[in-house]
Design an enzyme around this catalytic site. Structure first.
Site, PDB file in Angstrom:
ATOM      1  N   GLY A  19       0.827  -1.204   0.000  1.00 25.59           N
ATOM      2  CA  GLY A  19       0.000   0.000   0.000  1.00 25.59           C
ATOM      3  C   GLY A  19       0.855   1.245   0.000  1.00 25.59           C
ATOM      4  CB  ALA A  24       5.610   5.562   4.875  1.00 27.33           C
ATOM      5  CB  VAL A  26       3.231  -0.549   3.801  1.00 30.40           C
ATOM      6  CG1 VAL A  26       3.441  -1.825   4.618  1.00 30.40           C
ATOM      7  CG2 VAL A  26       3.036   0.639   4.732  1.00 30.40           C
ATOM      8  CG  ASP A 135      -5.193   8.794  12.681  1.00 28.51           C
ATOM      9  OD1 ASP A 135      -6.392   9.096  12.546  1.00 28.51           O
ATOM     10  OD2 ASP A 135      -4.441   8.566  11.719  1.00 28.51           O
TER      11      ASP A 135
END
Length: 672
Positions: A19, A24, A26, A135
């Protein structure tokens, strides 16, 4: 973006991209030292010079590495290579809770409670270590293939002991799960995480979030103004005790929520108990307000100008005498002098001017920076632009070898440029990697086709198969088929190449059944012809012999001949009689001496009247007799005829032997 098969830190072999995010990417990788799959989170190269993003990335590594809990994704390694910062994490094979809800909704209540207890246990562990997630949302909660839950993405987590982190005046977290105090820009607390947990529980029971809106701001306002929608209005079967857990967790005032996540877990544990069936609906204490309403100074000034204070009524004379009788009263007081029209006009003009100034400052377009949209989907980019009071203009598409299909490559104006609110941002969206249209390769030489495809950076996989029709080295099949488009660097083309006719080393089929022989022939493409024969040693129905012999190398379509045993050949008994004449033989004379002659002469005269008998012995061999046993013994003094009976099986023979006075005079075989 890292290529597949890249070896990171001489240890982690990159397998494929899992993803892409705003901060970032992954990847799924294989730890070649410990022989296990891991997830590798790599800071995007275009953000490696962004100090704030670096701090957030490092904060995630720091926060998660301090936690060791079965329901929190473990940090296994942290490092940097060639300017790339990376975090190696436990790989959770499954899906996030958002997708799980969509796929499995409606979820049984007990399953919801069980999953929620795992989430609460993980958050309680983080809170116990002084870490607030900030979050919490279904997208940051993973569900593995066994249904176990693990929390991830502590990228904006705050460590309560870290005084260097600014925690106020910033909107952090996903707005659909944001607590009222965070929406107001206040510091997040443990109760803020509890609020997010209540929203997650609401979504697991209803399949949707409680508040929706056209923009992030409108959703945030609903969090601190609107009442939490009732879960039981959506599904009346939900126990009131279970809804009460949501209501208490999402109270507007943090002080009215659960004091700790452990308290919420304790309450949730018994929410399905029949003992709580009659529980009343929980209501917050409205005597406390969450916060005073803030009034903008310009609006206050405008309101004051619109309502000026009038002069006080005329005051009585402090030194006047006592009132006279009514008839003698002093003349009436003079009427208050009326203000001139220009006075009121000036007041109204001033008020209008203040209002116009306030409206100008409130509605004037502000300068904003173009947000970083690279890597976002078109939908995500549109939401991000709306939140920044910007709009999407034209959307162009172009091929990209590094940006996934459907994601934004760049924006026009570019990221970081300062423009006015309401302006239009044009997007360039990726079509994905440029495709390559496959030709028809069946019948072509593999070496030529493979070289051509690899020149286009297409992975070629070769498989072999035997064929009686296709020459060795030529392509028999291809996948995908001709006319399909593949993506260089991503897709694989499989070519099945002919080995020619199949070479088979014949197996020893001795003692196989007819069906086993046929199965073997079908499996190897052989033709088989069956014959039958008698055998005293091989059981009926099993193979006696084969041609070609076992161990012979043949090709497919070769014919083999197999002889199956019929068992022992059936026998037929035959009786035979043989007539044999035995001749008499008189004993020989002996003239060795005169005395003997005299005796013999005397005997001869006597013998002439009485013969000396022969001793006869007969032996026979047939089904019932053996030559080793005497069949008959007698004496004769003249030629004698005898009948010898024999019993033999079909295909067999008999035998007899006769001796006379110890000498064999007959030794014959008798055939039927």
């Amino acid at each position: 973006m890292m290529e597949n098969n890249y070896l990171l830190a001489d240890r982690y072999r990159i397998k494929n991209l899992l993803g892409e995010g705003g901060m970032a990417n992954v990847y799924l990788a294989h730890d070649e030292i410990l022989d296990r799959d891991v997830a590798v989170k790599v800071l995007r190269l275009d953000l490696r010079n962004d100090q704030e993003t670096q701090r957030r990335f490092q904060r995630e590594a720091k926060a998660t590495s301090e936690l060791n809990h079965p329901n929190i994704v473990s940090i296994l390694d942290v490092g940097e290579e060639n300017g790339m910062q990376y975090i190696v994490m436990e790989y959770v094979k499954g899906e996030d809770l958002k997708k799980y809800i969509v796929k499995h909704f409606p979820i049984p209540y007990q399953r919801v409670v069980d999953m929620m207890e795992q989430i609460l246990s993980a958050v309680a562990h983080a809170h116990a270590h002084g870490i607030i997630h900030r979050d919490l949302k279904p997208q940051n909660i993973l569900v593995d293939e066994e249904g176990n839950v693990k929390i991830t993405d502590f990228g904006i987590a705050v460590i309560l002991s870290d005084n260097s982190i600014t925690q106020t005046n910033s909107l952090l977290g996903s707005v659909h799960y944001l607590s009222p105090e965070q929406a107001r820009g206040h510091m997040a607390t443990k109760q803020s995480d509890i609020y997010s947990l209540g929203i997650i529980l609401y979504e697991m029971l209803t399949g949707s979030v409680p508040f929706e809106g056209e923009s992030a701001v409108s959703i945030a306002i609903k969090h601190f103004q609107n009442e939490m929608p009732s879960v039981r209005d959506y599904d009346p079967r939900v126990p009131q005790a279970l809804e009460n857990v949501i209501l208490k967790a999402t109270a507007k005032d943090p002080s009215q929520r659960y004091a700790t996540v452990v308290d919420m877990a304790t309450d949730l544990k018994t929410s399905l108990s029949p003992k709580r069936a009659g529980e009343p609906k929980w209501h917050p204490d409205h005597s406390k307000d969450l916060e005073e309403t803030k009034v903008l100074p310009a609006i206050a000034a405008a309101a004051e100008a619109a309502h000026p204070q009038t002069a006080d009524a005329a005051t009585a004379d402090s030194g006047s005498a006592p009132a006279a009788p009514e008839a003698e009263q002093a003349p009436a007081k003079k009427k208050k002098k009326k203000k001139p029209w220009w006075f009121w006009a000036s007041i109204a003009g001033g008020a209008l001017l203040v209002i116009l100034i306030a409206v100008f400052f409130l509605t004037a377009k502000k300068d904003v920076k173009v947000p970083d949209l690279a890597g976002l989907t078109q939908e995500q980019a549109e939401t991000t632009l709306k939140n920044a009071d910007l709009t999407i203009g034209t959307v162009e598409k172009e091929y990209s070898s590094s940006v996934a299909k459907g994601d934004v490559i760049r924006s026009i104006p570019a990221r970081g440029q300062v423009i006015k609110q309401g302006n239009t941002i044009n997007l360039v969206v990726s079509r994905g990697k440029k495709g390559y249209k496959l030709g028809e390769y069946v019948g072509d030489a593999y070496a030529t086709v493979a070289e051509r495809l690899r020149a286009q950076k297409i992975t070629v996989k070769r498989e072999y198969a035997n064929s009686a029709d296709v020459a060795p080295g030529e392509i028999m099949r291809q996948s995908p088929k001709a006319g399909k488009t593949v993506i260089p660097g991503s897709d694989t083309v499989t070519l099945t190449v002919s080995r020619g006719k199949k070479q088979i080393v014949l197996r020893d089929l001795s003692n196989y059944t007819k069906k086993s022989v046929q199965d073997y022939a079908d499996e190897n493409g052989l033709n088989v012809t069956f014959h039958q024969g008698y055998s005293d040693t091989v059981t009926a129905g099993l193979v006696m012999s084969q041609d070609p012999a076992a161990g012979t190398s043949v090709t497919a379509d070769t014919n083999i001949v197999v002889v199956l045993s019929q068992g022992a050949k059936p026998t037929k008994t035959t009786n035979i009689t043989r007539t044999v004449q035995i001749q008499y033989q008189a004993p020989a004379d002996d003239t060795s001496s005169s005395s003997a002659s005299d005796a013999t002469s005397s005997a001869s005269s006597s013998t002439a009247s009485t013969p000396v008998p022969n001793d006869i012995v007969i032996y026979i061999q047939d089904k019932s007799h053996s030559l080793n046993t005497v069949y008959r013994q007698f004496t004769i003094t003249k030629d004698t005829t005898v009948e010898l009976p024999f019993t033999v099986d079909s295909g067999q023979s008999a035998h007899y032997k006769i001796t006379r006075d110890g000498t064999v005079i007959a030794d014959e075989t008798v055939n039927p």
